[in-house]
Enzyme design. Structure first.
Site, short mmCIF file in Angstrom:
data_model
loop_
_atom_site.label_atom_id
_atom_site.label_comp_id
_atom_site.label_asym_id
_atom_site.label_seq_id
_atom_site.Cartn_x
_atom_site.Cartn_y
_atom_site.Cartn_z
CD GLU A 21 58.01 -62.64 43.64
OE1 GLU A 21 58.74 -63.27 43.87
OE2 GLU A 21 56.34 -61.59 43.38
CB CYS A 39 51.21 -66.81 43.53
SG CYS A 39 49.84 -65.83 43.10
CG HIS A 65 53.24 -61.68 42.69
ND1 HIS A 65 54.38 -62.65 42.95
CD2 HIS A 65 51.92 -62.33 42.36
CE1 HIS A 65 53.17 -63.24 43.80
NE2 HIS A 65 52.06 -63.60 43.44
N1 PCA Z 1 47.49 -64.07 44.38
C1 PCA Z 1 48.32 -65.44 45.20
C2 PCA Z 1 47.32 -66.59 44.60
C3 PCA Z 1 46.34 -65.93 43.57
C4 PCA Z 1 47.53 -65.07 43.17
O1 PCA Z 1 46.50 -63.90 42.05
C5 PCA Z 1 49.40 -65.11 45.55
O2 PCA Z 1 50.66 -64.01 45.44
O3 PCA Z 1 50.24 -66.21 46.27
#
Ligand code: PCA
Length: 200
Positions: A75, A138, A162
């Site tokens: 990200e 996140c 992610h």
């Molecule tokens: N993914 C979510 C919140 C916790 C996670 O593992 C997200 O992408 O916001």
């Protein structure tokens, strides 16, 4: 070298969270501290802020699950906004709220994403650079950490990755993309090796 790697507990009716499984299976590295965080807006970064108060980290690598993505995603941007279509693990559903009223609209990751992408590709791991971490928990954590670094003028470098669903999460959803646990662990290990070299 002092590194913090964070992951999340399960959310949205999933029994596991890919990031937590990866953290569990990550080999031990010298100087690397691991922590699993609640999927709760604003609470998710409290404990991290406390850790940051007590120790100066060289790097903070945050991990989260993003079901449906086709590869691990590095990200680029954390946004000063909380917006949810599903409740967090304490039932909160914010709609377009600022995370910190005195924070920048957005922060860029301070990790070198090109270096990260090249190293992952060299290790045979497909990866994308993503310009949108969502506006859910996140992003909330990512923003909260970048905000703290900014306000305290820290040298800590930080970023968010992610991870798609793990294969075992899609056994009954074969049309949804997944990654093997081994590849996901290898992706994180690759990034830690870059941190150890001080090049990330
Ligand atoms: N993914 C979510 C919140 C916790 C996670 O593992 C997200 O992408 O916001």
């Amino acid at each position: 070298m002092k590194v913090l790697v964070t992951a999340f507990e399960p959310f949205n009716k999933e029994k596991i969270n890919a990031s937590q499984e990866v953290l569990k299976n990550l080999p031990d590295f010298n100087g690397v501290q691991k922590i699993v965080l609640p999927v709760v807006f604003n609470e998710c970064f409290q404990e991290v802020h406390e850790l940051m108060e007590n120790a100066l980290f060289d790097y903070i690598l945050m991990l989260g699950e993003s079901g449906g993505r086709t590869s691990v995603s590095l990200e680029r941007i954390a946004v000063n906004l909380a917006d949810a279509s599903i409740p967090d693990n304490k039932g909160s559903v914010p709609h377009g709220e600022k995370i910190f009223s005195d924070g920048e609209n957005a922060y860029f990751t301070t990790l070198n994403l090109k270096t990260a992408k090249d190293a992952l590709n060299e290790n045979g791991i497909p990866v994308q650079i993503s310009n949108y971490a969502g506006l859910y928990v996140c992003n909330n954590l990512f923003y909260g950490v970048m905000y703290y670094i900014d306000k305290h003028d820290l040298k800590t470098k930080a970023g968010f990755m992610h991870i798609p669903f793990l294969e075992k999460q899609t056994v009954h959803k074969p049309h949804i993309a997944s990654i093997s646990l081994q590849s996901a662990v290898s992706a994180v290990s690759t990034l830690i090796a870059l941190m150890e070299k001080g090049v990330l």
